[in-house]
Design an enzyme around this catalytic site. Structure first.
Site, mmCIF file in Angstrom:
data_model
loop_
_atom_site.group_PDB
_atom_site.id
_atom_site.type_symbol
_atom_site.label_atom_id
_atom_site.label_comp_id
_atom_site.label_asym_id
_atom_site.label_seq_id
_atom_site.Cartn_x
_atom_site.Cartn_y
_atom_site.Cartn_z
ATOM 1 C CG HIS A 1 43.688 -15.633 43.210
ATOM 2 N ND1 HIS A 1 43.468 -16.668 43.912
ATOM 3 C CD2 HIS A 1 42.538 -15.179 42.272
ATOM 4 C CE1 HIS A 1 42.123 -16.921 43.542
ATOM 5 N NE2 HIS A 1 41.713 -16.160 42.603
ATOM 6 C CE LYS B 1 37.288 -10.963 43.477
ATOM 7 N NZ LYS B 1 36.786 -12.346 43.004
ATOM 8 C CG HIS C 1 45.175 -12.398 39.559
ATOM 9 N ND1 HIS C 1 45.347 -11.581 40.398
ATOM 10 C CD2 HIS C 1 44.001 -12.778 39.425
ATOM 11 C CE1 HIS C 1 44.019 -11.401 41.019
ATOM 12 N NE2 HIS C 1 43.211 -12.053 40.429
ATOM 13 C CG ASP D 1 41.021 -15.906 38.700
ATOM 14 O OD1 ASP D 1 40.406 -16.581 39.467
ATOM 15 O OD2 ASP D 1 40.835 -14.773 38.617
#
Length: 529
Positions: free
Chosen positions: A383, A387, A443, A472
């Site tokens: 997810h 990054k 998400h 999350d």
């Protein structure tokens, strides 16, 4: 026809009709007589008295009208044969019943023998052409010998049809396993299908069939693993390993050691050796010794089944490789942010648990792909893979982000989605990569449309992303981050629940709360919380 038997038929009373006993033996051939004359029932019972077929006795059930016969067959689909009178409460009551058996009850297996004492009212040629019956007899021609021949031939035909039907069910079970190779219990499904097929071939009854497995390269003294059972061995499903005390264990170990079939008075064991080295043993105790032909057929069958286990092993290897690749990608992203610790692995477990809970609740959309439950957990690991494209100065900043930095930080959603969507294009169908792309890009969307990157709303957000959106935040609040301390579980639940219908999907929150209440998982809070 008259039911008045008269005083001169008193000699028949000792053969009086008995009502079916609910405790009857299930291994009897069950024959239904449908006739409105008492003496026909009695004479038929006398003719069939002490007759058995393949070591199984005959049980006779009586009905005295077409409707009563229909009611018996509707409640008991295991009747093998019907001796059916034509003229009863109406002149064609038997013919009507024959049609209802085939059309209303959809019973194609039971053998129907039509009997009549008035052939002019039911011409044989017309009856054979127009009705799905298996034989047509005049009552006057059914001597004891002819009755015996008629019954045995009908039972033999019924047995053959039952075997074909059982084989079909066994093949359906195997095909189902092949179509669901990514399910956790696919090996059990395949093994159960093998047992069902072998049981059908030999018509075991309940003597017990057991399939066990030895892992590749295991030590000779290793205890076999139980993967599937049917029949009297079904209680062994509670065990992961075959107990040393089981009377079949020594025979099964011998088969593993010698890699060949074994026949003994106690148990017969067939060996299946897959190309990848795994060994399987199918053990059973038939009521009679197997014929050479049956042994040969089963040997060929087991040899061919080895290929099915090989295919299963190959798919499991591919699945494991895919999971390892996904975890490696997630580790790469996580390595730049050491503070998240085991976040992605907890997200994986909780996502999988919520998806299963939604399935139990009947809340999965009708068009949900069959691979969804198998892949959504592992896909959730990815997810935050986007990054990797965020500069360290922003990603690792301990304080709050500026508006400009927040825009850059939010870009990780589209970065992750783009990378995973590109990778998934080379994998046909639904995979952990394609679901991972949905999750990465969605998400951070909000159920009310106030999220990013596309401000999607409600069910326009992929279900996988709606699940991970809750998971999350839930996990992030429970654990420390550079900018916050961990929250107590009760406060996290309150925070999540207050945002039901706004930030989060209400069904997903319900599934989360159901899971927490029923399972009370201790792994949701890591050490150092």
């Amino acid at each position: 026809m008259s039911q008045d038997s008269g005083d001169d038929e008193g000699w028949l009373e000792e053969e009086s009709v008995e009502e079916p006993d609910s405790s009857r033996s299930s291994n009897k051939w069950r024959i239904l007589i449908v006739d409105d004359e008492m003496d026909v029932h009695a004479v038929t019972r006398l003719a069939l008295k002490n007759i058995s077929f393949k070591d199984q006795d005959i049980e006779i059930i009586s009905a005295y009208s077409g409707q009563e016969g229909f009611d018996v067959l509707a409640k008991d689909p295991d009747i093998c044969m019907v001796l059916l009178d034509v003229v009863m409460e109406t002149e064609n009551a038997g013919l009507v019943l024959a049609q209802r058996i085939r059309h209303d009850l959809k019973n194609e297996l039971v053998r129907i023998i039509l009997r009549t004492g008035q052939p002019g009212q039911a011409p044989e040629q017309k009856i054979i052409v127009d009705y799905d019956i298996n034989d047509y007899k005049l009552k006057t021609e059914l001597t004891a010998q002819k009755m015996f021949t008629c019954v045995i031939s009908s039972l033999r035909a019924y047995e053959g049809l039952k075997t074909i039907e059982a084989n079909r069910r066994g093949l359906d079970k195997i095909l189902q396993a092949v179509n669901n190779l990514y399910k956790l219990d696919s090996l059990k499904e395949l093994a159960t299908g093998v047992l069902t097929q072998i049981s059908a071939i030999l018509n075991f009854g309940t003597e017990g069939v057991l399939c066990v497995m030895r892992p590749a390269n295991s030590a000779e003294e290793a205890t076999p693993m139980v993967i599937a059972t049917i029949g009297q061995s079904i209680t062994l499903q509670e065990h992961d390993l075959l107990p040393n005390s089981h009377p079949w264990t020594s025979a099964i170990l011998k088969v593993f050691h010698e890699k060949k079939n074994l026949f003994s008075p106690i148990v017969d064991v067939f060996s299946i050796v897959a190309a990848h080295g795994q060994q399987f043993a199918v053990a059973f105790a038939p009521a009679r010794p197997l014929t050479p032909l049956e042994c040969n057929l089963l040997d060929i069958f087991c040899d061919r089944i080895a290929a099915a286990f090989d295919n299963l092993e190959m798919f499991e290897l591919l699945k494991t490789t895919q999971e390892a690749t996904v975890i490696a990608l997630a580790d790469l992203a996580e390595s730049r942010d050491a503070t998240t610790g085991g976040h992605v692995r907890r997200v994986c477990r909780l996502t999988e648990a919520i998806a299963k809970e939604l399935n139990k609740m009947g809340k999965l959309p009708a068009n949900t792909h069959s691979n969804f439950l198998a892949f959504v957990g592992i896909a959730s690991i990815l997810h935050d893979v986007g990054k990797v494209g965020i500069p360290d100065a922003i990603l690792l900043k301990p304080g709050a982000h500026t508006p400009e930095e927040r825009v850059i930080m939010q870009g990780h959603a589209l970065i992750g989605e783009t990378v995973l969507a590109h990778a998934s294009a080379s994998v046909p169908g639904v995979s952990s990569l394609s679901i991972g792309a949905e999750i990465a890009g969605g998400h951070h969307e909000h159920y009310d449309g106030n999220g990013y990157p596309r401000a999607l709303k409600g069910t326009n957000i992929p279900l996988s992303a709606r699940i991970v959106a809750v998971v999350d935040v839930f996990d992030a609040l429970l654990h420390s981050r550079p900018y916050k301390k961990p929250w107590p579980l009760a406060e996290v639940i309150t925070y999540i629940s207050e945002r039901s219908g706004t930030q989060f999907d209400p069904d997903v929150i319900t599934a989360l709360l159901n899971f927490l209440e029923s399972e009370k998982p201790d792994w949701i809070i890591a050490e150092g919380h």
